[in-house]
Design a protein around this motif. Structure first.
Motif, short mmCIF file in Angstrom:
data_model
loop_
_atom_site.label_atom_id
_atom_site.label_comp_id
_atom_site.label_asym_id
_atom_site.label_seq_id
_atom_site.Cartn_x
_atom_site.Cartn_y
_atom_site.Cartn_z
N HIS A 261 52.43 65.73 66.96
CA HIS A 261 51.25 65.49 66.14
C HIS A 261 50.26 66.66 66.21
CE1 HIS A 261 52.95 61.55 65.70
NE2 HIS A 261 52.98 61.42 67.01
N VAL A 262 50.21 67.31 67.36
CA VAL A 262 49.41 68.53 67.48
C VAL A 262 49.95 69.59 66.52
CG1 VAL A 262 48.72 70.40 69.03
CG2 VAL A 262 48.79 68.05 69.87
N LEU A 263 51.27 69.75 66.49
CA LEU A 263 51.89 70.76 65.63
C LEU A 263 51.73 70.41 64.15
CD1 LEU A 263 55.15 71.56 67.64
CD2 LEU A 263 53.04 72.89 67.52
N MET A 264 51.81 69.13 63.82
CA MET A 264 51.63 68.73 62.43
C MET A 264 50.23 69.10 61.95
SD MET A 264 54.32 67.39 60.97
CE MET A 264 53.75 66.27 59.69
N GLU A 265 49.23 68.83 62.79
CA GLU A 265 47.86 69.15 62.41
C GLU A 265 47.65 70.67 62.34
OE1 GLU A 265 43.33 67.63 63.49
OE2 GLU A 265 44.99 67.22 64.88
N ALA A 266 48.23 71.40 63.29
CA ALA A 266 48.12 72.85 63.27
C ALA A 266 48.77 73.43 62.02
CB ALA A 266 48.77 73.44 64.52
N SER A 267 49.91 72.87 61.63
CA SER A 267 50.61 73.38 60.44
C SER A 267 49.80 73.17 59.17
CB SER A 267 51.98 72.70 60.31
OG SER A 267 51.85 71.33 59.95
N GLU A 268 49.08 72.06 59.10
CA GLU A 268 48.24 71.79 57.92
C GLU A 268 47.08 72.79 57.84
OE1 GLU A 268 47.14 67.75 58.49
OE2 GLU A 268 49.18 66.98 58.17
N ILE A 269 46.47 73.10 58.98
CA ILE A 269 45.38 74.08 59.00
C ILE A 269 45.89 75.47 58.64
CG2 ILE A 269 43.68 75.22 60.49
CD1 ILE A 269 43.49 72.56 62.05
N LEU A 270 47.06 75.84 59.17
CA LEU A 270 47.63 77.15 58.87
C LEU A 270 47.94 77.30 57.38
CD1 LEU A 270 49.96 77.48 61.97
CD2 LEU A 270 48.13 79.08 61.36
N ILE A 276 50.04 79.93 55.42
CA ILE A 276 51.25 80.07 56.24
C ILE A 276 52.01 78.75 56.20
CG2 ILE A 276 52.15 80.45 58.56
CD1 ILE A 276 49.66 82.18 59.07
N SER A 277 53.26 78.79 55.78
CA SER A 277 54.09 77.60 55.63
C SER A 277 54.92 77.39 56.89
CB SER A 277 55.01 77.76 54.42
OG SER A 277 55.96 76.71 54.35
N CYS A 278 54.68 76.28 57.59
CA CYS A 278 55.34 76.00 58.87
C CYS A 278 56.34 74.85 58.74
CB CYS A 278 54.32 75.65 59.95
SG CYS A 278 53.13 76.96 60.29
N GLU A 279 57.49 75.03 59.35
CA GLU A 279 58.46 73.93 59.46
C GLU A 279 58.24 73.28 60.82
OE1 GLU A 279 61.87 73.93 57.23
OE2 GLU A 279 63.24 73.81 58.95
N VAL A 280 58.04 71.97 60.83
CA VAL A 280 57.76 71.24 62.08
C VAL A 280 58.95 70.37 62.44
CG1 VAL A 280 56.21 69.65 63.25
CG2 VAL A 280 55.29 71.24 61.56
N ILE A 281 59.45 70.54 63.65
CA ILE A 281 60.62 69.81 64.14
C ILE A 281 60.25 68.98 65.36
CG2 ILE A 281 62.92 70.02 65.17
CD1 ILE A 281 63.34 72.53 63.54
N ASP A 282 60.59 67.70 65.33
CA ASP A 282 60.50 66.84 66.51
C ASP A 282 61.87 66.85 67.16
OD1 ASP A 282 60.23 64.92 68.44
OD2 ASP A 282 60.02 63.23 67.05
N LEU A 283 61.95 67.35 68.38
CA LEU A 283 63.24 67.44 69.05
C LEU A 283 63.83 66.06 69.35
CD1 LEU A 283 64.81 69.98 69.81
CD2 LEU A 283 63.96 69.74 72.14
N VAL A 284 63.01 65.04 69.47
CA VAL A 284 63.38 63.63 69.68
C VAL A 284 63.99 63.41 71.07
CG1 VAL A 284 64.73 61.65 68.87
CG2 VAL A 284 63.65 63.19 67.22
N SER A 285 65.07 64.10 71.37
CA SER A 285 65.67 64.00 72.70
C SER A 285 65.88 65.41 73.23
CB SER A 285 66.99 63.24 72.67
OG SER A 285 67.95 63.90 71.87
N ILE A 286 65.66 65.58 74.52
CA ILE A 286 65.87 66.90 75.11
C ILE A 286 67.17 66.98 75.89
CG2 ILE A 286 63.38 67.25 75.21
CD1 ILE A 286 63.65 67.04 78.27
N LEU A 287 67.85 65.88 76.09
CA LEU A 287 69.19 65.89 76.68
C LEU A 287 69.98 64.71 76.13
CD1 LEU A 287 70.77 67.54 78.80
CD2 LEU A 287 70.21 65.76 80.47
N ARG A 360 45.13 76.39 70.15
CA ARG A 360 46.01 77.33 70.86
C ARG A 360 47.28 77.58 70.06
NH1 ARG A 360 47.24 75.31 76.64
NH2 ARG A 360 48.61 77.13 76.51
N CYS A 361 47.81 76.54 69.44
CA CYS A 361 49.03 76.70 68.63
C CYS A 361 48.75 77.58 67.41
CB CYS A 361 49.56 75.34 68.19
SG CYS A 361 50.20 74.33 69.56
N ILE A 362 47.59 77.41 66.80
CA ILE A 362 47.22 78.23 65.63
C ILE A 362 47.06 79.69 66.04
CG2 ILE A 362 45.35 78.70 63.99
CD1 ILE A 362 44.97 75.60 63.86
#
Length: 371
Positions: A261-270, A276-287, A360-362
């Protein structure tokens, strides 16, 4: 060397000048993220509004109702637990199937392994992910290796361990940690981290029914903040498949749990302020994690930013960065960036400076674009 106040500021100082005004204006008395609900799920049938702890409760009730061998146990689960995820389940299914345990995480995990090996569908709750470490040996040396060491004669695959994780605004060093990377190093386990109610219910049911032992780390900040129209029916969502939440062409942003959700909001501001067009991926599982989806995206965008709350050194972002560098090297226009917590214990009053906020992400995204 012991960590004192001075060494904390050495670690955190790169963030202070850029953030102190932004934190005071945007984060004071509020969360470090704005929740982005999922669009209407493709699952057919009736839906009802639930927050994340209600969706988890609904998944647990579904497991108990559909599987007579399912049991739920942990500290205080009988009355609902600290976050109310097991509320009323003992009243409905009895003390033989939903019961409290002593305050002993090693014992909870060990009991779960034995119960699963004996044929039960064991669903354990560790009250906070920070306290899963006493159970570390049982999880990584016993549960993860049980099938392998017996030559597939025995297994404890019907074991699921749930634990609240991550920042919550006032948890400090013993109630705010994100320990997923410790377990990602262990073959034989599966590790998932939901971003909201729809994913939480579907992933939890998948873990409960999976043939391997699973860990479900639930970002506690989302328990009440995340609200969606959740399918009432029994459904499962795939483990090991990432979700592309937003398509873009200039930069790939990768996160999990609250950080999505942090990245989604950062992508909208960018997009709005910098085109700047950002692709946002939720990894969902890390293993396991979805290497194919991540690398396909980075090959198209040429840039990658990974964000997680856990500290930088040996965080799971390092594995992603190494893989992206190996698989996408000829497509990269800039080094892979990581925005994380610093290598310090999780602070209390300095939490806003510790977290990988949208600001920080921006800042890091702009560096990648201008590299």
């Amino acid at each position: 060397m012991a960590l004192n106040k001075s060494s904390f500021f050495v670690k955190i100082s790169p963030y202070l000048n850029r953030q102190h005004v932004r934190v005071s204006q945007h984060n004071r008395c509020s969360s470090h993220f704005t929740y982005s609900p999922d669009p209407k799920p493709a699952i057919k049938g009736e839906k009802t509004k639930m927050n994340m702890f209600q969706a988890i409760n609904n998944a647990l009730e579904t497991a108990l109702r559909t599987d007579p061998k399912a049991i739920i146990f942990g500290e205080d689960v009988g009355f609902g637990g600290v976050f109310r995820c097991t509320l009323d389940l003992q009243k409905k299914y009895g003390k033989d199937r939903v019961f409290n345990t002593p305050l002993c995480e090693q014992g909870i995990a060990g009991f779960g392994i034995g119960a699963a090996a004996a044929g039960s569908t064991a669903i354990a709750e560790i009250q906070f992910a920070d306290y899963i470490f006493p159970a570390f040996d049982q999880i990584v040396n016993e549960a993860a290796k049980y099938r392998y060491r017996s030559g597939d004669q025995f297994d404890c695959g019907k074991l699921t361990i749930r634990a609240p994780c991550g920042a919550v605004g006032h948890g400090a060093l013993y109630h705010s940690q994100s320990p997923e990377a410790y377990f990602a190093h262990t073959p034989g386990l599966k590790v998932v981290i939901p971003r909201g109610p729809i994913k939480a219910k579907g992933l939890l049911l998948s873990c409960i029914r999976d043939p391997d032992p699973c860990l479900v780390f639930e970002p506690k900040a989302l328990y009440r903040a995340a609200v969606e129209e959740v399918p009432v029916s029994d459904y499962q969502l795939p483990i090991g498949k990432a979700d592309v939440l937003k398509e873009g062409k200039h930069l790939t942003m990768i996160g999990w749990g609250t950080q999505v959700h942090v990245l989604m909001e950062a992508s909208e501001i960018l997009l709005k302020e910098h085109d700047i067009s950002c692709e946002v991926i939720d990894l969902v599982s890390i293993l396991p994690w979805d290497r194919e989806t991540v690398c396909e995206s980075v090959r198209r965008t040429g840039r990658a930013l990974i964000a997680h709350e856990a500290p930088l050194t040996s965080g799971f972002g390092a594995e992603l960065a190494a893989t992206i560098q190996n698989d996408c090297f000829l497509n990269l226009e800039a080094p892979v960036a990581r925005v994380t917590g610093p290598d310090t214990p999780f602070p209390h009053v300095f939490e806003p400076f510790y977290l990988p906020t949208k600001w920080r992400c921006i800042d890091e995204a702009l560096k990648l674009i201008n590299y």
